[in-house]
Scaffold this motif. Structure first.
Motif, short mmCIF file in Angstrom:
data_model
loop_
_atom_site.label_atom_id
_atom_site.label_comp_id
_atom_site.label_asym_id
_atom_site.label_seq_id
_atom_site.Cartn_x
_atom_site.Cartn_y
_atom_site.Cartn_z
N LEU A 730 45.37 30.64 51.44
CA LEU A 730 46.79 30.89 51.15
C LEU A 730 47.00 31.52 49.78
CD1 LEU A 730 48.26 27.55 52.57
CD2 LEU A 730 48.41 29.82 53.61
N ARG A 731 46.13 31.20 48.83
CA ARG A 731 46.28 31.73 47.46
C ARG A 731 45.24 32.81 47.18
NH1 ARG A 731 50.90 31.33 46.46
NH2 ARG A 731 50.41 31.87 44.27
N ALA A 732 44.77 33.47 48.24
CA ALA A 732 43.72 34.49 48.08
C ALA A 732 44.16 35.61 47.16
CB ALA A 732 43.34 35.05 49.45
N GLY A 733 45.43 35.92 47.12
CA GLY A 733 45.90 36.98 46.22
C GLY A 733 45.66 36.63 44.77
N ASP A 734 45.92 35.39 44.38
CA ASP A 734 45.65 34.96 43.01
C ASP A 734 44.15 34.94 42.72
OD1 ASP A 734 48.36 34.55 42.75
OD2 ASP A 734 48.25 32.41 43.20
N ILE A 735 43.39 34.36 43.65
CA ILE A 735 41.95 34.21 43.44
C ILE A 735 41.26 35.56 43.37
CG2 ILE A 735 39.84 33.34 44.55
CD1 ILE A 735 41.58 31.03 45.66
N ALA A 736 41.76 36.54 44.12
CA ALA A 736 41.13 37.86 44.17
C ALA A 736 41.15 38.57 42.83
CB ALA A 736 41.83 38.73 45.22
N GLN A 737 42.03 38.17 41.93
CA GLN A 737 42.10 38.82 40.61
C GLN A 737 40.83 38.60 39.80
OE1 GLN A 737 45.81 37.88 38.59
NE2 GLN A 737 46.88 37.70 40.57
N ASN A 738 40.06 37.56 40.15
CA ASN A 738 38.81 37.28 39.45
C ASN A 738 37.60 37.40 40.38
OD1 ASN A 738 39.68 36.17 36.65
ND2 ASN A 738 41.01 35.07 38.10
N ALA A 739 37.76 38.10 41.49
CA ALA A 739 36.68 38.19 42.47
C ALA A 739 36.54 39.61 43.00
CB ALA A 739 36.94 37.23 43.64
N ALA A 740 35.30 40.08 43.06
CA ALA A 740 35.03 41.40 43.66
C ALA A 740 34.92 41.30 45.17
CB ALA A 740 33.74 41.97 43.08
N PHE A 741 34.72 40.08 45.67
CA PHE A 741 34.64 39.90 47.13
C PHE A 741 35.07 38.48 47.48
CE2 PHE A 741 30.47 38.65 45.50
CZ PHE A 741 30.21 37.45 46.15
N LEU A 742 35.50 38.34 48.71
CA LEU A 742 35.81 37.03 49.29
C LEU A 742 34.99 36.90 50.56
CD1 LEU A 742 39.71 36.73 49.04
CD2 LEU A 742 38.00 35.94 47.40
N SER A 743 34.30 35.78 50.69
CA SER A 743 33.54 35.51 51.90
C SER A 743 34.05 34.21 52.51
CB SER A 743 32.04 35.39 51.59
OG SER A 743 31.28 35.33 52.78
N PHE A 744 34.54 34.30 53.73
CA PHE A 744 35.16 33.14 54.37
C PHE A 744 34.09 32.25 55.00
CE2 PHE A 744 38.48 36.23 53.96
CZ PHE A 744 39.64 35.48 53.72
N GLY A 745 33.98 31.04 54.47
CA GLY A 745 33.04 30.05 55.02
C GLY A 745 33.72 29.24 56.10
N THR A 746 33.60 29.69 57.34
CA THR A 746 34.42 29.10 58.40
C THR A 746 33.92 27.74 58.88
OG1 THR A 746 33.17 30.46 59.98
CG2 THR A 746 35.32 31.28 59.25
N ASN A 747 32.71 27.31 58.48
CA ASN A 747 32.28 25.97 58.85
C ASN A 747 33.22 24.93 58.22
OD1 ASN A 747 30.19 27.27 60.07
ND2 ASN A 747 28.60 26.54 58.69
N GLY A 794 44.65 35.26 54.24
CA GLY A 794 43.80 35.44 53.06
C GLY A 794 43.39 36.89 52.87
N ALA A 795 42.99 37.55 53.99
CA ALA A 795 42.55 38.94 53.89
C ALA A 795 43.68 39.84 53.43
CB ALA A 795 42.01 39.39 55.25
N ASP A 796 44.86 39.67 54.02
CA ASP A 796 46.00 40.53 53.66
C ASP A 796 46.40 40.33 52.20
OD1 ASP A 796 46.07 41.56 56.20
OD2 ASP A 796 47.67 40.23 56.91
N ARG A 797 46.47 39.08 51.76
CA ARG A 797 46.89 38.82 50.38
C ARG A 797 45.84 39.28 49.37
NH1 ARG A 797 50.01 32.92 51.17
NH2 ARG A 797 51.63 33.79 52.54
#
Length: 856
Positions: A730-747, A794-797
């Motif tokens: 839900l807060r992926a937009g904020d977190i993305a400011q300090n991340a070059a990538f996001l990997s979703f751990g679906t487990n 998460g992806a969109d934000r």
């Protein structure tokens, strides 16, 4: 007055007749194709799905008109024609039209023995499959001539009398009535609950239709050379060209396959007489028809044929039954010969079938003494002696003995034992339990959630639901494909990673449009990933590197350290070990990206849980046992999954992440000396807040600067976040400011979204799926509605906040075709899965791209 359907209920199969798979079934369409190829097919009519459904509902066709199509004296057969032959159908009924008058006529022309055999065969099939009488009263042995009944006249009289006694009526003499009852019986059998559940288990939709084909009989029994047989032109196990099958004189249908001792070979064979020798022209015609069928029907076909007084008749042709290895070999061969396209070859193979090729398999034809059943969590088969602990597994490996680790459930401390075992079975767990995930990564067959077994670790006894006991050292076989454990050593089939397998995946790579990486924690995993041509490592779980004996002791020293400087002293000992690990990983994956997840599990997982283990730890650390037990008790958490782990450890004990970052950067510098520059990807686990990522990023940037200064070498790296909590999505937009990538751990994201433990859900998940609470186990197939919505949010934000951010999925769902489809539509850059699931993901990705290409 009995109602008939008021429109034409059947269509004669001719080259131009309107016959369609979706209306008349696969068998009817195949027969039309055989007719178009000028094969000698008997006259045949087809009933479509809707008419068969009407018959089941009590609206019979005009069978008298149908009988007239073939002539008054003809005998006919009825066979099922479902849309997909693999869905099965009711048993075929032969010799419809046999009655006392027809029997008498055949006695005159063919002799009593032939006439009796034909009549008796029909009575048996009609009584058992149409009238539903006791099969024991009409058992097959009555069809076999004996000394006191050489022409079966006594057996025929017995069968007719038994039918009359059971039904209080004479055996039906009217061919139209016989045909009507056969059609009604087959239609209702298809509509029954048992049949519906069986075909749904094979992938058929609930409303799947059944067609029926009515065909003039080719007798197979007569005064001249007559008989029946089946022939195919490839080996169904390997897919290699090979003429196989049998022919039995004086027989009908597929009798030759059920009586091999009385049947003869087709091709010339030193073991006995062959059809090629006694009927060379007919054999050559079959070979010609087989080649023609391959070219024009675009598949390898098994042909059912009859010889009637020396004349060859083709009754049917079906796809050759084949193993996964044979399916790949056949598809590649057809494409290489220009019969089908490469795209079609790729589309013909079920991606999940590839898992059977990657491991040895239990021979499906072998006898099975099933001792336990559970969830087949990692495919393949293996035989070994039972062990109940990781220590025993390692000892068994040292002695050169194959062993199978049997546990209630596995924990991180069992990893060395799993490495030493050829298979694993646990009493608890589901598709994403610890045992399942690790076993898939190792390529080790695994069964989890084994129903009804009871394990006594103290006495080393495995108790089965049927009361039997197995003790340590007893031999069992694990079939991780079916989820069955077998007593003793079962017959095995070798893995099939041949040229066709490689060729098919090379073609798949030409078409797919999403990347496929591997989850790899060790150099062995990385070599497997490279072997299966993964496009890098999408998840390296560094904690698995700390369970080796020499490292575990140092790790425990670090855990027991009271001051930061003491922790750093222990971590300084671990640093060169970590660095060596990463150097080897980078060298193996040279030129490919490697994503390393920083330390994740709670610290208590590295500490012993038994009194004996605590005593050994106290001795190794030179501490009082009371201090050790107190420290372990203090570290114990009520809910470890939601406790002090992941980024929370990195913030409260930052020395751990500092050491790991230093090891990664120094390894990158060293590995870059031997090839392409290494650009490591560092992933922070269990982030839920922007500030967590900021704090870790600041320290890692500082470590990077220090390593650059110390080595005098410039390097780059990417820092990213593993999204595995709902808040992170839900807060992926904020977190993305300090991340070059996001990997979703679906487990973990699935666990937290549902509020379910993946290790315990297996106890009730099957009930939930059966009762429609969940359409599928969400730990096995990605929940695209709930968890999927979080991924999309998460992806969109993240994209809105940071242009060009890389997105991926690295949970076990990454090897699932349905999950890959979701990720592809969501615009993810890649999926990552266990090394042994990489070929499945590559093929599934290609099929999705072929079926639904992205716009240019």
């Amino acid at each position: 007055m009995q109602k008939h359907t008021d429109i034409a209920t059947y269509t004669e199969i001719t080259p131009t007749a309107p016959i369609y798979v979706g209306q008349h079934g696969g068998r009817a369409k195949c027969l039309q194709r055989l007719v178009r190829l000028d094969m000698p097919v008997p006259r045949t009519i087809a009933l479509p799905f809707d008419k068969v459904q009407a018959i089941a509902a009590g609206y019979p066709p005009n069978t008298a008109a149908m009988i007239a199509e073939f002539g008054e004296d003809a005998l006919i057969s009825v066979r099922p024609s479902s849309e997909d032959p693999d869905w099965g159908g009711p048993r075929a009924i032969l010799n419809i039209g046999m009655n006392d008058a027809r029997h008498a006529a055949l006695c005159e022309t063919e002799g009593p023995a032939t006439a009796n055999a034909l009549y008796l065969r029909f009575i048996q099939a009609y009584a058992v499959h149409v009238a539903r009488l006791d099969p024991d009263m009409f058992d097959a042995p009555i069809l076999t001539p004996c000394a006191d009944d050489p022409d079966l006249s006594k057996a025929l009289a017995t069968a007719l009398r038994a039918y009359e006694d059971e039904t209080d009526e004479q055996f039906p003499q009217d061919p139209a009535r016989q045909l009507g009852e056969v059609l009604r019986s087959m239609a209702r059998a298809w509509a029954g609950t048992t049949a519906r559940l069986l075909r749904q288990a094979k992938g058929a939709p609930e409303d799947a239709g059944l067609g029926l084909v009515v065909q003039q009989m080719a007798m197979g029994i007569g005064s001249g050379e007559s008989g029946s047989g089946v022939i195919q032109f490839v080996n169904g196990t390997t897919g290699e060209p090979q003429i196989t099958g049998r022919y039995k004189s004086q027989s009908q249908g597929r009798d030759a396959l059920g009586a091999k001792s009385e049947a003869i070979f087709l091709n010339k064979d030193p073991r006995g007489t062959s059809l090629a020798e006694i009927l060379p022209e007919q054999f050559e015609a079959l070979v010609r028809f087989g080649k023609l069928g391959r070219e024009r029907l675009r598949d390898e076909m098994q042909i059912e044929f009859t010889i009637e007084n020396g004349e060859l008749v083709i009754l049917d042709a079906v796809r050759v039954s084949r193993t996964s290895a044979a399916a790949v070999a056949i598809a590649v061969s057809l494409a290489e010969d220009g019969i089908i396209s490469r795209e079609e070859a790729v589309l013909r193979i079920d991606p999940r079938a590839l898992t059977e090729m990657l491991h040895p398999q239990v021979d499906p034809e072998a006898e099975r003494d099933i001792i336990a059943s559970g969830i087949g969590a990692s495919p393949g088969g293996a035989t070994g002696k039972i062990v109940f602990s990781a220590t025993a597994a390692q000892a068994s490996l040292a002695q050169g003995d194959d062993c199978i680790l049997v546990r209630r459930e596995t924990a991180p401390e069992d990893i060395r034992g799993m490495h030493a075992s050829v298979a694993v079975m646990t009493e608890k767990g589901g598709m994403t339990s610890h045992a399942a995930v690790i076993a898939r990564g190792l390529g080790v067959p695994c069964i989890v959630g084994a129903h009804g077994i009871s394990i006594n670790h103290r006495d080393k006894i495995l108790k089965l639901p049927d009361g039997r006991f197995f003790t340590e050292g007893d031999i069992i076989t694990i079939d991780g494909t079916t989820g069955e454990a077998l007593a003793g050593a079962a017959k095995m089939l070798d893995a099939s990673l041949d040229g066709a397998f490689t060729t098919l995946l090379e073609w798949a790579d030409e078409f797919r449009d999403i990347g496929v990486r591997a989850n790899a924690d060790t150099p062995t995993d990385a070599l497997t990933a490279r072997r299966f041509e993964a496009q890098g490592i999408g998840l390296c779980r560094t904690e698995h590197m700390f369970f080796e004996d020499d490292r575990l002791t140092v790790m425990r020293e670090m855990i027991f350290a009271k001051q930061p400087e003491d922790r750093r002293a222990s971590l300084d000992q671990l640093l060169p070990m970590q660095r060596a690990d990463f150097i080897e990983l980078f060298k193996i994956m040279q030129g490919q990206p490697v994503c390393i997840r920083l330390f994740d599990p709670p610290l208590h997982e590295f500490l012993p849980s038994t009194r004996e283990g605590m005593r050994e730890l106290a001795e190794s650390l030179d501490l009082p046992l009371s201090d050790v037990t107190r420290r372990i008790a203090n570290l114990k958490e009520f809910n470890p999954m939601l406790g002090l782990r992941g980024v929370r450890l990195g913030i409260t004990l930052p020395e751990i992440y500092d050491m790991q970052a230093q090891a990664i950067f120094e390894a990158a510098v060293e590995a870059s000396k031997h090839g392409d520059p290494v650009v490591p990807e560092i992933m922070i686990p269990l982030v839920s807040a922007q500030r967590e990522a900021e704090l870790v990023k600041t320290r890692i940037d500082a470590v990077a600067s220090a390593v650059r200064f110390a080595t005098g070498v410039e390097f780059t790296f990417r820092l990213g976040v593993m999204v595995e909590t709902p808040r992170a999505a839900l807060r992926a937009g904020d977190i993305a400011q300090n991340a070059a990538f996001l990997s979703f751990g679906t487990n973990d994201l699935t666990q937290m979204t549902y509020g379910l433990s993946r290790d315990d859900a297996g106890r009730f998940m099957s009930d939930y799926v059966q009762q429609g609470v969940f359409s599928e186990d969400p730990f096995h197939v990605l929940d695209t509605d709930g968890v999927g919505e979080l991924l999309m949010i998460g992806a969109d934000r993240a994209r809105d906040a940071r242009e060009g951010i890389m997105l991926s999925l690295c949970g076990e769902h990454g090897g699932n075709p349905e999950s890959i489809s979701f990720c592809r539509k969501a615009g993810f850059d890649y999926v990552s899965c266990s090394p042994y699931r990489v070929p499945v993901a590559r093929l599934a990705s290609a099929q999705l791209a072929i079926a639904d290409p992205k716009p240019e």
